[in-house]
Design a protein around this motif. Structure first.
Motif, mmCIF file in Angstrom:
data_model
loop_
_atom_site.group_PDB
_atom_site.id
_atom_site.type_symbol
_atom_site.label_atom_id
_atom_site.label_comp_id
_atom_site.label_asym_id
_atom_site.label_seq_id
_atom_site.Cartn_x
_atom_site.Cartn_y
_atom_site.Cartn_z
ATOM 1 N N VAL A 21 -6.064 -0.964 1.109
ATOM 2 C CA VAL A 21 -6.441 0.438 1.103
ATOM 3 C C VAL A 21 -7.881 0.550 0.634
ATOM 4 C CG1 VAL A 21 -5.578 0.811 -1.240
ATOM 5 C CG2 VAL A 21 -5.769 2.747 0.312
ATOM 6 N N SER A 22 -8.619 1.487 1.209
ATOM 7 C CA SER A 22 -10.000 1.706 0.804
ATOM 8 C C SER A 22 -10.051 2.185 -0.639
ATOM 9 C CB SER A 22 -10.639 2.754 1.714
ATOM 10 O OG SER A 22 -11.880 3.171 1.188
ATOM 11 N N ASP A 51 -12.923 1.624 -8.314
ATOM 12 C CA ASP A 51 -13.763 0.567 -7.752
ATOM 13 C C ASP A 51 -14.713 1.075 -6.673
ATOM 14 O OD1 ASP A 51 -12.524 -1.245 -9.406
ATOM 15 O OD2 ASP A 51 -11.012 -1.824 -7.925
ATOM 16 N N GLY A 52 -14.426 2.273 -6.116
ATOM 17 C CA GLY A 52 -15.258 2.810 -5.056
ATOM 18 C C GLY A 52 -15.821 4.179 -5.407
ATOM 19 N N LEU A 125 -4.623 4.215 -6.233
ATOM 20 C CA LEU A 125 -5.110 3.308 -5.196
ATOM 21 C C LEU A 125 -4.331 1.993 -5.214
ATOM 22 C CD1 LEU A 125 -8.967 3.852 -5.592
ATOM 23 C CD2 LEU A 125 -7.545 4.614 -3.674
ATOM 24 N N GLU A 126 -4.094 1.468 -6.402
ATOM 25 C CA GLU A 126 -3.347 0.216 -6.528
ATOM 26 C C GLU A 126 -1.909 0.388 -6.052
ATOM 27 O OE1 GLU A 126 -3.843 -0.656 -10.644
ATOM 28 O OE2 GLU A 126 -5.953 -1.258 -10.436
ATOM 29 N N THR A 127 -1.312 1.542 -6.344
ATOM 30 C CA THR A 127 0.072 1.796 -5.934
ATOM 31 C C THR A 127 0.164 1.956 -4.422
ATOM 32 O OG1 THR A 127 0.477 2.906 -8.045
ATOM 33 C CG2 THR A 127 2.087 3.266 -6.298
ATOM 34 N N LEU A 128 -0.808 2.643 -3.805
ATOM 35 C CA LEU A 128 -0.847 2.736 -2.349
ATOM 36 C C LEU A 128 -0.886 1.341 -1.721
ATOM 37 C CD1 LEU A 128 -3.404 5.633 -1.699
ATOM 38 C CD2 LEU A 128 -0.984 5.651 -1.077
ATOM 39 N N ALA A 129 -1.724 0.468 -2.265
ATOM 40 C CA ALA A 129 -1.868 -0.882 -1.715
ATOM 41 C C ALA A 129 -0.603 -1.707 -1.916
ATOM 42 C CB ALA A 129 -3.067 -1.577 -2.352
#
Length: 359
Positions: A21-22, A51-52, A125-129
């Motif tokens: 994931v972005s 991170d982004g 974001l980590e959970t989406l990935a």
């Protein structure tokens, strides 16, 4: 990833564990009459460590306070903040307008009276990935300031007040019917056509239903927490829950299979109490129904508020009754009809493409 009973029958869940994931994320915020909490809410977003890149899009409706002035000051102070107008003042219109100018492949919804916990966005974001989900969300952590707000917060954190809603009570991570706010893969928002602009309320639940119908996963995790400011008066609370009930009935009519016993309990209780109160004028034993509810809600309020200061404790039972009965009355009396020639089972107008694909 474990299966979950909420997945609609006949769907194929499109998830892949460890799905990339972005890390660039757009935070979209529907704003109306949020002068008091807006600066604090935006500050909590801008303080997130991810991170982004982060951008914040504030879609501001015609407020009756200084909300627009606050929003413009925030944009002037930080180039990551963009302000756009939402002439209708309606939440789904604000969200879709913000999505139209948002630039990044991950979209987070945040409200103007919600305060993100530290690392909320990075955890999302980590959970989406990790889960491959279309949308992830967590706990709506009600925190009051006044005695009344604290009473509402206690009620909202109790199964007596909100049934079994994990996004208000917490619980084990896993697939869910819906989540509070949400952090989405933009590709899924495009697939289902964004928020249905006809749903003044319940637009989150309704869109998550469409996501799940098309095979996407909506994922709850208690690791995500948003501090929520409850309504500040009985009148405001009653209006809020009346609208919740009315619009939940609309979702039930529009999407067969989207209702269950938990949602039917408040209208059933409201109808029974009303029938008992009126019928008791002719046959007094029927008064045991409203009397029993009054006794039960008083006892529940005492248990829930145990240890709370007296000004808070005395308000919990009437707060519970307000939530139950106005929600139930709204559901029973809802006369809201959506346009006959448009179905929420079909996508709405497509959203603009993100600046880059989810990779």
């Amino acid at each position: 990833m474990k299966a979950h009973e909420d997945t609609p029958p006949g769907t194929t869940r499109q998830t892949t564990a460890s799905s990339p994931v972005s890390s660039a994320i757009s935070v979209v915020m529907p704003i109306l009459n949020e002068e008091t909490h807006l600066a604090e809410s935006v500050a909590a977003v801008l303080a997130q460590e991810v991170d982004g890149d982060i951008e914040v899009v504030l879609a501001v409706g015609p407020s009756q306070d200084q909300t627009m002035e606050v929003a413009q000051r925030l944009a002037a102070a930080d180039p990551r903040v963009t302000v756009i107008a939402n002439p209708s003042g309606r939440t789904p219109d604000a969200l879709n307008a913000a999505l139209g100018v948002a630039r990044h492949p991950v979209i987070a919804r945040v409200d103007g009276h919600g305060i993100l916990s530290p690392r909320y966005l990075q955890t999302a974001l980590e959970t989406l990935a990790q889960t491959g989900a279309a949308n992830v969300g967590g706990i709506m952590d009600a925190v009051g300031v006044t005695a009344f707000e604290k009473a509402v917060a206690l009620a909202m954190k109790s199964p007596v007040g909100v049934g079994g809603a994990r996004f208000k009570l917490g619980g084990e991570a896993g697939e869910s019917e819906t989540v509070y706010l949400g952090v989405f893969r933009r590709e899924w928002l495009e697939r289902v056509g964004g928020y249905d602009s006809r749903f003044t309320r319940a637009q989150d639940w309704e869109m998550n239903f469409r996501i799940r119908q098309q095979g996407g996963v909506v994922w709850f995790t208690p690791d995500l927490k948003v501090e929520y400011r409850p309504r500040g008066s009985f009148r405001a609370l009653a209006r809020q829950y009346l609208e919740y009930g009315r619009w939940r009935r609309v979702v039930a009519r529009q999407h067969s299979g989207s209702i269950n016993l938990r949602y039917l309990a408040p209208p059933a209780a409201t109808a029974a109490i009303a029938a008992g109160a009126v019928g008791g004028l002719w046959w007094r034993p029927l008064w045991v129904i409203p009397g029993g509810y009054l006794s039960a809600i008083t006892l529940a309020g005492a248990v829930i508020s145990r240890g709370a200061p007296a000004p808070v404790a005395v308000r919990v039972a009437p707060v519970l009754a307000t939530m139950h009965l106005t929600w139930g009355y709204g559901f029973l009396t809802s006369r809201i009809n959506l346009a006959d020639d448009v179905s929420t089972d079909t996508p709405q107008a497509p959203l603009p493409d993100p600046t880059g694909p989810i990779t």
